[in-house]
Motif scaffolding. Structure first.
Motif, PDB file in Angstrom:
ATOM      1  N   CYS B  69       0.859  -1.180   0.000  1.00  0.00           N
ATOM      2  CA  CYS B  69       0.000   0.000   0.000  1.00  0.00           C
ATOM      3  C   CYS B  69       0.893   1.227   0.000  1.00  0.00           C
ATOM      4  O   CYS B  69       1.758   1.364   0.855  1.00  0.00           O
ATOM      5  CB  CYS B  69      -0.900   0.011   1.233  1.00  0.00           C
ATOM      6  N   CYS B  72       0.508   3.250   3.556  1.00  0.00           N
ATOM      7  CA  CYS B  72       0.976   2.757   4.857  1.00  0.00           C
ATOM      8  C   CYS B  72       2.045   1.674   4.720  1.00  0.00           C
ATOM      9  O   CYS B  72       2.636   1.262   5.721  1.00  0.00           O
ATOM     10  CB  CYS B  72      -0.196   2.239   5.692  1.00  0.00           C
ATOM     11  N   ILE B  74       1.815  -1.523   3.946  1.00  0.00           N
ATOM     12  CA  ILE B  74       1.464  -2.912   4.281  1.00  0.00           C
ATOM     13  C   ILE B  74       1.280  -3.726   2.997  1.00  0.00           C
ATOM     14  O   ILE B  74       0.954  -3.171   1.935  1.00  0.00           O
ATOM     15  CB  ILE B  74       0.179  -2.944   5.159  1.00  0.00           C
ATOM     16  N   GLY B  86      -4.190  -1.967   7.083  1.00  0.00           N
ATOM     17  CA  GLY B  86      -3.231  -0.956   7.520  1.00  0.00           C
ATOM     18  C   GLY B  86      -3.731   0.478   7.569  1.00  0.00           C
ATOM     19  O   GLY B  86      -3.371   1.235   8.453  1.00  0.00           O
ATOM     20  N   CYS B  87      -4.565   0.871   6.592  1.00  0.00           N
ATOM     21  CA  CYS B  87      -5.044   2.257   6.587  1.00  0.00           C
ATOM     22  C   CYS B  87      -6.283   2.325   5.695  1.00  0.00           C
ATOM     23  O   CYS B  87      -6.642   1.344   5.053  1.00  0.00           O
ATOM     24  CB  CYS B  87      -3.966   3.209   6.071  1.00  0.00           C
ATOM     25  N   CYS B  90      -5.830   1.315   2.033  1.00  0.00           N
ATOM     26  CA  CYS B  90      -5.713  -0.130   1.760  1.00  0.00           C
ATOM     27  C   CYS B  90      -7.021  -0.668   1.165  1.00  0.00           C
ATOM     28  O   CYS B  90      -7.011  -1.583   0.351  1.00  0.00           O
ATOM     29  CB  CYS B  90      -5.437  -0.911   3.035  1.00  0.00           C
TER      30      CYS B  90
HETATM   31 ZN   LIG Z   1      -2.595   1.177   3.589  1.00  0.00          ZN
END
Ligand SMILES: [Zn+2]
Ligand SMILES: [Zn+2]
Lengths: 340, 176
Positions: B69, B72, B74, B86-87, B90
């Motif tokens: 991503c 973030c 991830i 993760g955010c 995502c």
């Molecule tokens: Zn993310």
């Protein structure tokens, strides 16, 4: 001092002890807690605190702010025992901050599983009241914080189980008669099919001795808040009716009356009592009061005791750490005075 | 750590609770956790990264092809492993891959509750997804094919596709 929600009996209080509505929310511009550094979490905590404490609403000044790093374990555990925070919240992760309303009906956990867990509690059965207050605070905070939201998926959360409304609504039910008649397993199975879950509210396992259960909605995406709450309301109403019917049936049995009166004796005269035994006796008495077997003790008192006899909360009110045996003595004293 | 319930499998789920005034943690394997109503929502998901590393014996493969991503950092296999996203971005980046789990959890994939802001213009939303499909790179197309091959258990074809992907990756790496 305000009377707290757990110190009084509310609507349909014979069966419903309390109601809770919880929203999971995240700030749009920050990664979720699992990907956020301590510094970022600190920044989030400051933003949320500012939004809650410095706005023009009437309740802004009634919040206090507790940083989890600055209080001892006893205080933390007591917060869980009073249902103000989750066990996860006190488990030692950094930058966790609690904003708590003076009457303990609203708690805002910062940096738990999501940036914000907003929770409203009421005594008795009052989903509408709890939802309306939670939603009003949510709207107020969104103006300042701009929550992560997608047109398709609704409120975006760290765990996909909370997507959509981000809402968990639940009621704490006292179902001693349904438990005694061994109806709970079947009920639990059927509830799952309806998108609801039921769990023991105290201790572990699905067969709690004190007959207290937490019933909540499981699904939050593709169902509106109103529909989810209406579902929960309807099922709760049915469970209330079933429980009261079962109580009527079993409370005429000598074996049940014997149990209720023995429990009353224990609470009135015991000098040492463990938390488990006390909960079991309080449960019996609660049923005894609503069935007319036990007189001169109010449901308010029982509800208050259920929280106050919990180990950490008991030690908080005494003001010092106690060995289990000392706790049992203090607990017995507390109960005797209350049911006098 | 062994599962506290069956005492056989490795514990993967850790549940916090208050018992007798103390914060405790229960350690369960995924089966026992599921029985008690707790589970990683991605547990039964088909995860191409970890499957390929087990199948090919090349753990670097997953790392080399996995998309991060951009917001973030991830990866999708990190998401499935932790059960946590993760955010908020995502959910756009991994939308197609998250959707089966979301559907399994909720039985739905579209929000019908509270909306504080007006929905973005429909056209904006559409054009965005159009761009996404038309701009699919050769690498992404090959990855899709690979996923299909594995699903239908065509392992030889999968191995060929994997080699193609690795070759392409090496080529792109050399061009930069
Ligand atoms: Zn993310
Ligand atoms: Zn196990």
């Amino acid at each position: 001092m305000f009377t707290k929600w757990y110190e009084k009996n509310g609507k349909d209080g014979e069966v419903v002890i309390s109601t809770r509505v919880r929203f999971a929310r995240n700030l749009e511009d920050y990664p979720f807690p699992i990907r956020a550094s301590a510094n970022i979490k600190k920044e989030i905590a400051e933003k949320v605190k500012d939004a809650v404490l410095n706005n023009n609403s009437v309740i802004a000044t009634r919040f206090s702010c507790i940083n989890m790093d600055n209080i001892d374990t006893g205080k933390k555990v007591s917060l869980v025992e009073r249902h103000l925070v989750s066990p996860e919240f006190i488990s030692g992760n950094e930058e966790r901050t609690l904003l708590l309303l003076d009457d303990e009906s609203v708690s805002i956990m910062i940096n738990e599983e999501d940036h914000i867990r907003l929770q409203v509690m009421t005594e008795g059965f009052d989903l509408d009241k709890a939802y309306e207050l939670a939603s009003r605070i949510d709207t107020l905070l969104d103006e300042r914080l701009k929550f992560a939201f997608s047109d398709r998926l609704g409120y975006l959360t760290q765990c996909p189980t909370n997507l959509g409304t981000g809402m968990r609504a639940s009621v704490m039910l006292h179902l001693p008669a349904l438990r005694a008649t061994k109806a709970m397993r079947k009920i639990a199975e059927n509830l799952t099919k309806l998108g609801l879950t039921i769990r023991g509210a105290y201790g572990e396992g699905t067969d709690p001795v004190a007959g207290m259960y937490q019933l909540s909605n499981q699904i939050s995406l593709g169902i509106s808040e109103k529909t989810a709450i209406d579902n929960l309301k309807n099922i709760t109403k049915q469970l209330i009716a079933q429980e009261l019917k079962a109580r009527n049936a079993i409370c005429s049995q000598t074996v049940i009356q014997d149990r209720v009166y023995r429990s009353e004796g224990t609470l009135r005269y015991a000098r040492l009592i463990s938390c488990d035994e006390a909960l079991k006796c309080l449960s019996d008495i609660r049923m005894g009061i609503t069935s007319g077997l036990v007189k001169n003790i109010s449901l308010d008192t029982i509800n208050r005791l259920i929280v106050e006899i919990q180990p950490a909360t008991l030690m908080q009110s005494i003001g010092k750490n106690l060995e289990p045996s000392e706790r049992d003595e203090e607990r017995a004293n507390l109960i005797r005075e209350a049911v006098l | 750590m062994l599962c506290q319930s069956c005492k056989k499998n490795q514990a993967t789920t850790h549940i916090k609770n208050i018992v007798n005034g103390e914060l405790t943690e229960k350690h369960l394997c995924s089966e026992c956790a599921a029985k008690q109503g707790y589970s990683n929502v991605f547990e039964n998901m088909f995860d191409i990264g970890s499957f390929m590393s087990g199948f090919m014996g090349e753990p670097s493969f997953a790392l080399a092809t996995e998309k991060h991503c951009p917001n973030c950092g991830i990866t999708f296999s990190q998401i499935t492993k932790s059960g946590r996203v993760g955010c908020s971005k995502c959910y756009d980046i991994f939308y197609d891959r998250l959707l089966p789990s979301i559907k399994r959890i909720h039985g739905n994939t579209f929000h019908t509750g509270k909306r504080l802001r007006k929905p973005q213009l429909e056209s904006g939303e559409n054009s965005k997804s159009e761009v996404k499909t038309s701009s699919k790179s050769e690498l992404e197309l090959l990855s899709d094919e690979l996923q299909k091959a594995i699903k239908s258990q065509e392992f030889e074809k999968a191995a060929q596709l994997r080699d193609k992907i690795n070759a392409l990756k090496a080529e792109q790496g050399g061009n930069q």
